[in-house]
Design a protein around this motif. Sequence first.
Motif, PDB file in Angstrom:
ATOM      1  N   ILE A  63      49.928 -35.697 -34.183  1.00  0.00           N
ATOM      2  CA  ILE A  63      51.378 -35.474 -34.455  1.00  0.00           C
ATOM      3  C   ILE A  63      51.838 -35.126 -35.703  1.00  0.00           C
ATOM      4  CG2 ILE A  63      53.579 -37.043 -34.425  1.00  0.00           C
ATOM      5  CD1 ILE A  63      52.475 -38.499 -32.035  1.00  0.00           C
ATOM      6  N   HIS A  64      51.290 -35.944 -36.761  1.00  0.00           N
ATOM      7  CA  HIS A  64      51.380 -35.520 -38.311  1.00  0.00           C
ATOM      8  C   HIS A  64      51.098 -34.120 -38.480  1.00  0.00           C
ATOM      9  CE1 HIS A  64      50.582 -35.555 -42.516  1.00  0.00           C
ATOM     10  NE2 HIS A  64      51.641 -36.215 -42.875  1.00  0.00           N
ATOM     11  N   GLU A  65      50.205 -33.439 -37.886  1.00  0.00           N
ATOM     12  CA  GLU A  65      49.764 -32.148 -38.162  1.00  0.00           C
ATOM     13  C   GLU A  65      50.976 -31.164 -37.666  1.00  0.00           C
ATOM     14  OE1 GLU A  65      44.762 -32.545 -38.276  1.00  0.00           O
ATOM     15  OE2 GLU A  65      45.954 -31.836 -36.342  1.00  0.00           O
ATOM     16  N   LYS A  66      51.147 -31.649 -36.454  1.00  0.00           N
ATOM     17  CA  LYS A  66      52.280 -30.755 -35.525  1.00  0.00           C
ATOM     18  C   LYS A  66      53.709 -30.827 -36.180  1.00  0.00           C
ATOM     19  CE  LYS A  66      52.925 -28.470 -31.797  1.00  0.00           C
ATOM     20  NZ  LYS A  66      52.308 -27.178 -31.056  1.00  0.00           N
ATOM     21  N   LYS A  67      54.075 -32.045 -36.448  1.00  0.00           N
ATOM     22  CA  LYS A  67      55.159 -32.227 -37.231  1.00  0.00           C
ATOM     23  C   LYS A  67      55.111 -33.352 -38.232  1.00  0.00           C
ATOM     24  CE  LYS A  67      57.804 -31.738 -32.828  1.00  0.00           C
ATOM     25  NZ  LYS A  67      58.354 -30.584 -32.810  1.00  0.00           N
ATOM     26  N   PRO A  68      55.343 -32.784 -39.376  1.00  0.00           N
ATOM     27  CA  PRO A  68      54.884 -33.840 -40.525  1.00  0.00           C
ATOM     28  C   PRO A  68      56.111 -34.687 -40.879  1.00  0.00           C
ATOM     29  CG  PRO A  68      55.283 -31.575 -41.419  1.00  0.00           C
ATOM     30  CD  PRO A  68      55.093 -31.605 -39.860  1.00  0.00           C
ATOM     31  N   LEU A  69      56.469 -35.558 -39.892  1.00  0.00           N
ATOM     32  CA  LEU A  69      57.610 -36.530 -39.929  1.00  0.00           C
ATOM     33  C   LEU A  69      57.118 -37.833 -40.684  1.00  0.00           C
ATOM     34  CD1 LEU A  69      58.626 -36.172 -36.386  1.00  0.00           C
ATOM     35  CD2 LEU A  69      59.521 -34.759 -38.231  1.00  0.00           C
ATOM     36  N   LYS A  70      58.256 -38.413 -41.039  1.00  0.00           N
ATOM     37  CA  LYS A  70      57.720 -39.973 -41.615  1.00  0.00           C
ATOM     38  C   LYS A  70      57.278 -40.735 -40.645  1.00  0.00           C
ATOM     39  CE  LYS A  70      57.787 -43.075 -44.622  1.00  0.00           C
ATOM     40  NZ  LYS A  70      56.788 -42.912 -45.852  1.00  0.00           N
ATOM     41  N   ILE A  71      56.081 -41.285 -40.905  1.00  0.00           N
ATOM     42  CA  ILE A  71      55.551 -42.066 -40.102  1.00  0.00           C
ATOM     43  C   ILE A  71      55.400 -43.755 -40.826  1.00  0.00           C
ATOM     44  CG2 ILE A  71      53.413 -42.957 -38.779  1.00  0.00           C
ATOM     45  CD1 ILE A  71      52.770 -39.716 -38.682  1.00  0.00           C
ATOM     46  N   ILE A  72      55.827 -44.812 -39.939  1.00  0.00           N
ATOM     47  CA  ILE A  72      55.790 -46.079 -40.573  1.00  0.00           C
ATOM     48  C   ILE A  72      54.756 -46.826 -39.315  1.00  0.00           C
ATOM     49  CG2 ILE A  72      57.006 -48.218 -41.033  1.00  0.00           C
ATOM     50  CD1 ILE A  72      59.403 -46.789 -41.967  1.00  0.00           C
ATOM     51  N   GLN A  73      53.732 -47.195 -39.776  1.00  0.00           N
ATOM     52  CA  GLN A  73      52.873 -47.877 -38.895  1.00  0.00           C
ATOM     53  C   GLN A  73      52.858 -49.665 -39.010  1.00  0.00           C
ATOM     54  OE1 GLN A  73      49.159 -46.009 -39.595  1.00  0.00           O
ATOM     55  NE2 GLN A  73      49.437 -44.631 -37.724  1.00  0.00           N
ATOM     56  N   MET A  74      53.035 -50.362 -38.102  1.00  0.00           N
ATOM     57  CA  MET A  74      53.227 -51.710 -38.200  1.00  0.00           C
ATOM     58  C   MET A  74      52.127 -52.468 -37.290  1.00  0.00           C
ATOM     59  SD  MET A  74      57.102 -52.835 -38.987  1.00  0.00           S
ATOM     60  CE  MET A  74      57.769 -52.416 -40.383  1.00  0.00           C
ATOM     61  N   GLY A  75      51.647 -53.501 -37.683  1.00  0.00           N
ATOM     62  CA  GLY A  75      50.749 -54.417 -36.931  1.00  0.00           C
ATOM     63  C   GLY A  75      49.286 -54.166 -37.171  1.00  0.00           C
ATOM     64  N   ILE A  76      49.009 -53.266 -38.025  1.00  0.00           N
ATOM     65  CA  ILE A  76      47.434 -52.440 -38.065  1.00  0.00           C
ATOM     66  C   ILE A  76      46.650 -53.675 -38.432  1.00  0.00           C
ATOM     67  CG2 ILE A  76      46.094 -50.694 -39.315  1.00  0.00           C
ATOM     68  CD1 ILE A  76      48.370 -49.564 -37.258  1.00  0.00           C
ATOM     69  N   ARG A  77      45.301 -53.515 -37.793  1.00  0.00           N
ATOM     70  CA  ARG A  77      44.351 -54.325 -38.324  1.00  0.00           C
ATOM     71  C   ARG A  77      43.082 -53.927 -37.785  1.00  0.00           C
ATOM     72  NH1 ARG A  77      47.288 -55.864 -34.043  1.00  0.00           N
ATOM     73  NH2 ARG A  77      46.201 -56.656 -31.964  1.00  0.00           N
ATOM     74  N   SER A  78      42.886 -52.506 -37.614  1.00  0.00           N
ATOM     75  CA  SER A  78      41.632 -51.794 -37.384  1.00  0.00           C
ATOM     76  C   SER A  78      41.852 -50.391 -37.775  1.00  0.00           C
ATOM     77  CB  SER A  78      41.351 -52.128 -35.957  1.00  0.00           C
ATOM     78  OG  SER A  78      40.050 -51.261 -35.760  1.00  0.00           O
ATOM     79  N   SER A  79      40.885 -49.973 -38.636  1.00  0.00           N
ATOM     80  CA  SER A  79      40.994 -48.569 -39.402  1.00  0.00           C
ATOM     81  C   SER A  79      39.349 -48.104 -39.728  1.00  0.00           C
ATOM     82  CB  SER A  79      41.881 -48.627 -40.404  1.00  0.00           C
ATOM     83  OG  SER A  79      41.736 -47.429 -41.281  1.00  0.00           O
ATOM     84  N   SER A  80      39.382 -46.915 -39.765  1.00  0.00           N
ATOM     85  CA  SER A  80      37.849 -46.251 -40.496  1.00  0.00           C
ATOM     86  C   SER A  80      38.623 -46.069 -41.856  1.00  0.00           C
ATOM     87  CB  SER A  80      37.532 -45.068 -39.683  1.00  0.00           C
ATOM     88  OG  SER A  80      38.648 -43.980 -40.183  1.00  0.00           O
ATOM     89  N   LEU A  81      37.609 -45.959 -42.726  1.00  0.00           N
ATOM     90  CA  LEU A  81      37.840 -45.483 -43.983  1.00  0.00           C
ATOM     91  C   LEU A  81      38.698 -44.216 -44.339  1.00  0.00           C
ATOM     92  CD1 LEU A  81      37.649 -45.995 -47.197  1.00  0.00           C
ATOM     93  CD2 LEU A  81      35.436 -44.890 -46.988  1.00  0.00           C
ATOM     94  N   ASP A  82      38.122 -43.365 -43.485  1.00  0.00           N
ATOM     95  CA  ASP A  82      38.793 -41.851 -43.571  1.00  0.00           C
ATOM     96  C   ASP A  82      40.262 -42.310 -43.124  1.00  0.00           C
ATOM     97  OD1 ASP A  82      36.476 -40.722 -44.197  1.00  0.00           O
ATOM     98  OD2 ASP A  82      35.855 -40.184 -42.224  1.00  0.00           O
ATOM     99  N   GLU A  83      40.453 -42.708 -42.154  1.00  0.00           N
ATOM    100  CA  GLU A  83      42.090 -43.037 -41.629  1.00  0.00           C
ATOM    101  C   GLU A  83      42.798 -43.879 -42.988  1.00  0.00           C
ATOM    102  OE1 GLU A  83      42.394 -44.022 -37.232  1.00  0.00           O
ATOM    103  OE2 GLU A  83      40.807 -45.255 -37.969  1.00  0.00           O
ATOM    104  N   SER A  84      42.327 -44.669 -43.526  1.00  0.00           N
ATOM    105  CA  SER A  84      42.978 -45.587 -44.503  1.00  0.00           C
ATOM    106  C   SER A  84      43.144 -44.321 -45.730  1.00  0.00           C
ATOM    107  CB  SER A  84      42.272 -46.641 -44.999  1.00  0.00           C
ATOM    108  OG  SER A  84      42.947 -47.060 -46.174  1.00  0.00           O
TER     109      SER A  84
END
Length: 289
Positions: A160-181
Amino acid sequence: MYLYTENPLKFAFSQTEFDDSTRNHKASYGIIGVPFDSTTTYQPGARYGPLFVREASYNFENYNLFLKKKFNANVYDIGNLESVHGNFHKTCTNLKSVVSSMVDDCLIPITIGGEHSISLGVINALEIQDATILHFDAHMDLRNDYMDEKYSHATVMRRIHEKKPLKIIQMGIRSSSLDESDFARDNNIDYYTSQDLRSNIHGMQRIINKIKGPIYVTVDMDVLDPAYAPSVSTPTPCGITPQELETLIFCLEGKKIIGFDVVEVASNVIGDITAINAAKIILDLLFLQ
């Protein structure tokens, strides 16, 4: 022209059929179920989400005691998408076509998943600019690929970010790879963990209150702790409560919602708490209108 299969079970409080003569100046919503879960990586079954979320919706009253509002939204349930099992691209193309038709009919899309990858098809159809994507999830979903798949429920926000670089706000996150962070940091994607929500719910409310312009809301049910939503594709401990999520959703009152989805419901029995909470989230958003 809609591409869907009739579903005899409609969402509670929805119109039985689309009739333009019954509409008025209020916003109108169209519900579409997407029974697709071909890239699920842990617990399958999200294809049954639309059925059991619809069934669970009949458990609720048409009055919200906390908002002091009677249900007053124009809602039309058009059934389920003809998803193509095992083929994300065809399913996404079909979904984009259906949502585009809904938008042409001035319907704000409500999508019941199905896995999280379906959000890409909806957002592609909306052709939106200067909007904010409010993303409730246990995971960032920002991987570039997962298990050699570029289009997956684990990569959907990256696409989604690649297709439409819109503002993204994520809430509740508790699992991620280092690359994602790292990707989130480098691309101005704001994310807040479940610990952030628990320790500073008022701060999270202020963040949502400050959002200007159109908002697309996407809710992955694994944002809730498995105690409240065990039947999801990737249950993750230490999540938020339904009360905390409700508090944040109520902050959207008066905002311009251009669409929302509730995904990753893998319920397979009537009365499953995951489907019940999912139905309530949809109804809460509709009660705000």
